[in-house]
Write a protein that holds these residues in place. Structure first.
Motif, PDB file in Angstrom:
ATOM      1  N   THR A  67      45.544  44.086  54.004  1.00 28.28           N
ATOM      2  CA  THR A  67      45.269  44.768  52.745  1.00 28.28           C
ATOM      3  C   THR A  67      44.849  43.737  51.708  1.00 28.28           C
ATOM      4  OG1 THR A  67      46.885  46.503  53.237  1.00 28.28           O
ATOM      5  CG2 THR A  67      46.204  46.251  50.936  1.00 28.28           C
ATOM      6  N   HIS A  68      43.687  43.934  51.139  1.00 26.26           N
ATOM      7  CA  HIS A  68      43.157  43.003  50.145  1.00 26.26           C
ATOM      8  C   HIS A  68      43.196  43.665  48.761  1.00 26.26           C
ATOM      9  CE1 HIS A  68      41.475  40.365  53.272  1.00 26.26           C
ATOM     10  NE2 HIS A  68      41.173  41.490  53.900  1.00 26.26           N
ATOM     11  N   LYS A  69      43.575  42.904  47.774  1.00 21.41           N
ATOM     12  CA  LYS A  69      43.497  43.397  46.401  1.00 21.41           C
ATOM     13  C   LYS A  69      42.211  42.864  45.761  1.00 21.41           C
ATOM     14  CE  LYS A  69      46.119  39.590  44.324  1.00 21.41           C
ATOM     15  NZ  LYS A  69      47.269  39.243  43.459  1.00 21.41           N
ATOM     16  N   PRO A  70      41.555  43.650  44.910  1.00 24.89           N
ATOM     17  CA  PRO A  70      40.344  43.153  44.241  1.00 24.89           C
ATOM     18  C   PRO A  70      40.694  41.961  43.357  1.00 24.89           C
ATOM     19  CG  PRO A  70      40.545  45.536  44.007  1.00 24.89           C
ATOM     20  CD  PRO A  70      41.861  45.037  44.539  1.00 24.89           C
ATOM     21  N   GLN A  71      40.135  40.802  43.647  1.00 23.12           N
ATOM     22  CA  GLN A  71      40.495  39.614  42.881  1.00 23.12           C
ATOM     23  C   GLN A  71      39.321  38.679  42.620  1.00 23.12           C
ATOM     24  OE1 GLN A  71      43.122  38.296  46.278  1.00 23.12           O
ATOM     25  NE2 GLN A  71      42.315  36.271  45.746  1.00 23.12           N
ATOM     26  N   LEU A  72      38.198  38.899  43.290  1.00 23.51           N
ATOM     27  CA  LEU A  72      37.091  37.956  43.157  1.00 23.51           C
ATOM     28  C   LEU A  72      36.364  38.094  41.823  1.00 23.51           C
ATOM     29  CD1 LEU A  72      35.667  35.709  44.728  1.00 23.51           C
ATOM     30  CD2 LEU A  72      34.103  37.442  45.620  1.00 23.51           C
ATOM     31  N   ASN A  73      36.137  39.330  41.377  1.00 23.88           N
ATOM     32  CA  ASN A  73      35.451  39.600  40.103  1.00 23.88           C
ATOM     33  C   ASN A  73      34.066  38.955  40.033  1.00 23.88           C
ATOM     34  OD1 ASN A  73      37.519  41.172  38.999  1.00 23.88           O
ATOM     35  ND2 ASN A  73      38.597  39.386  38.226  1.00 23.88           N
ATOM     36  N   PHE A  74      33.375  38.926  41.169  1.00 18.90           N
ATOM     37  CA  PHE A  74      32.044  38.320  41.206  1.00 18.90           C
ATOM     38  C   PHE A  74      31.078  39.030  40.265  1.00 18.90           C
ATOM     39  CE2 PHE A  74      27.743  38.780  42.953  1.00 18.90           C
ATOM     40  CZ  PHE A  74      27.312  37.460  42.928  1.00 18.90           C
ATOM     41  N   ARG A  75      31.021  40.349  40.342  1.00 23.90           N
ATOM     42  CA  ARG A  75      30.070  41.098  39.512  1.00 23.90           C
ATOM     43  C   ARG A  75      30.350  40.868  38.032  1.00 23.90           C
ATOM     44  NH1 ARG A  75      31.819  44.850  43.388  1.00 23.90           N
ATOM     45  NH2 ARG A  75      30.276  45.315  45.022  1.00 23.90           N
ATOM     46  N   LYS A  76      31.609  40.937  37.650  1.00 24.02           N
ATOM     47  CA  LYS A  76      31.973  40.755  36.243  1.00 24.02           C
ATOM     48  C   LYS A  76      31.599  39.357  35.754  1.00 24.02           C
ATOM     49  CE  LYS A  76      36.090  40.741  33.254  1.00 24.02           C
ATOM     50  NZ  LYS A  76      36.107  39.273  32.974  1.00 24.02           N
ATOM     51  N   ASP A  77      31.955  38.333  36.515  1.00 25.55           N
ATOM     52  CA  ASP A  77      31.656  36.963  36.110  1.00 25.55           C
ATOM     53  C   ASP A  77      30.149  36.728  36.052  1.00 25.55           C
ATOM     54  OD1 ASP A  77      34.352  36.385  35.985  1.00 25.55           O
ATOM     55  OD2 ASP A  77      34.453  35.572  38.022  1.00 25.55           O
ATOM     56  N   ALA A  78      29.412  37.274  37.029  1.00 23.38           N
ATOM     57  CA  ALA A  78      27.972  37.066  37.072  1.00 23.38           C
ATOM     58  C   ALA A  78      27.275  37.741  35.896  1.00 23.38           C
ATOM     59  CB  ALA A  78      27.409  37.601  38.390  1.00 23.38           C
ATOM     60  N   VAL A  79      27.648  38.973  35.596  1.00 21.74           N
ATOM     61  CA  VAL A  79      27.012  39.709  34.492  1.00 21.74           C
ATOM     62  C   VAL A  79      27.321  39.043  33.161  1.00 21.74           C
ATOM     63  CG1 VAL A  79      27.049  41.875  33.202  1.00 21.74           C
ATOM     64  CG2 VAL A  79      26.901  41.921  35.690  1.00 21.74           C
TER      65      VAL A  79
END
Length: 199
Positions: free
Chosen positions: A164-176
């Protein structure tokens, strides 16, 4: 008049240049952010992100992860449970600097005194396969040892079939956020360069 006409013709090039430079900055930013989003990312993970440069005939620049890294980074971006038979989870086994098991971890762990591969019922009542080590009074039990004490076992490496993975990368948020921060300045810089080069 010719200067204005030439500048108009060069605008797609200037825009493509600005988009590409923005993509490069976004790639560098999201790579740096891996240290905050992931516990001890490996060098291989740090090399995940690539860019696709914009062209004056295709004014789109992309930042993306290479296919192999994208397979696991996407799970850290979106979260959720995924079946992954054959996964090994270190519990009390030696790991590398990034917290990962080595290629021969199973062999090394199974050769420890009192070690065995099997499946035992955990405290939640579920069967947990893995590499275990027999203990006597909290210490590894050596083969043939007659030392007395309270017997027990400890899990060294767990065999798991899903994670089970929790959302933690936030790639889209950081990139935008990074793109919005610098895109206008990159566009102005590219336009200024067009005028300078045509003088």
């Amino acid at each position: 008049m010719s200067l204005l006409r030439g500048s108009a013709q060069d605008m797609p090039f200037a825009t493509a240049r600005a988009l590409t430079r923005t993509a490069q900055a976004v790639r560098d930013h999201v790579t740096t952010m891996l240290d905050q989003r992931i516990d001890r990312p490996t060098a291989f993970t740090r090399r995940a992100y690539r860019i696709s440069a914009a062209r004056k005939t295709a004014l789109v620049a992309r930042v993306f992860a290479a296919p192999i890294q994208a397979a696991y980074l996407s799970r850290l971006e979106d979260g959720g449970e995924k079946a992954q038979p054959g996964l090994l989870a270190p519990v009390r086994a030696k790991t590398d600097a990034s917290g990962n098991l080595g290629r021969r971890s199973i062999t090394r762990a199974s050769r420890l005194p009192g070690a065995f591969v099997g499946s035992l019922t955990n405290k939640d009542g579920n069967s947990q396969p893995g590499v275990y080590q027999r203990l006597v009074s909290g210490r590894p039990a050596k083969p043939g040892s007659k030392r007395k004490g309270r017997p027990g076992v400890r899990l060294l490496i767990a065999f798991i079939s899903k994670r089970t993975h929790k959302p933690q990368l936030n790639f889209r948020k950081d990139a935008v956020e990074k793109a919005n921060e610098i895109m206008q300045s990159e566009l102005r810089r590219s336009i200024d360069k067009v005028f300078k080069d045509r003088k």
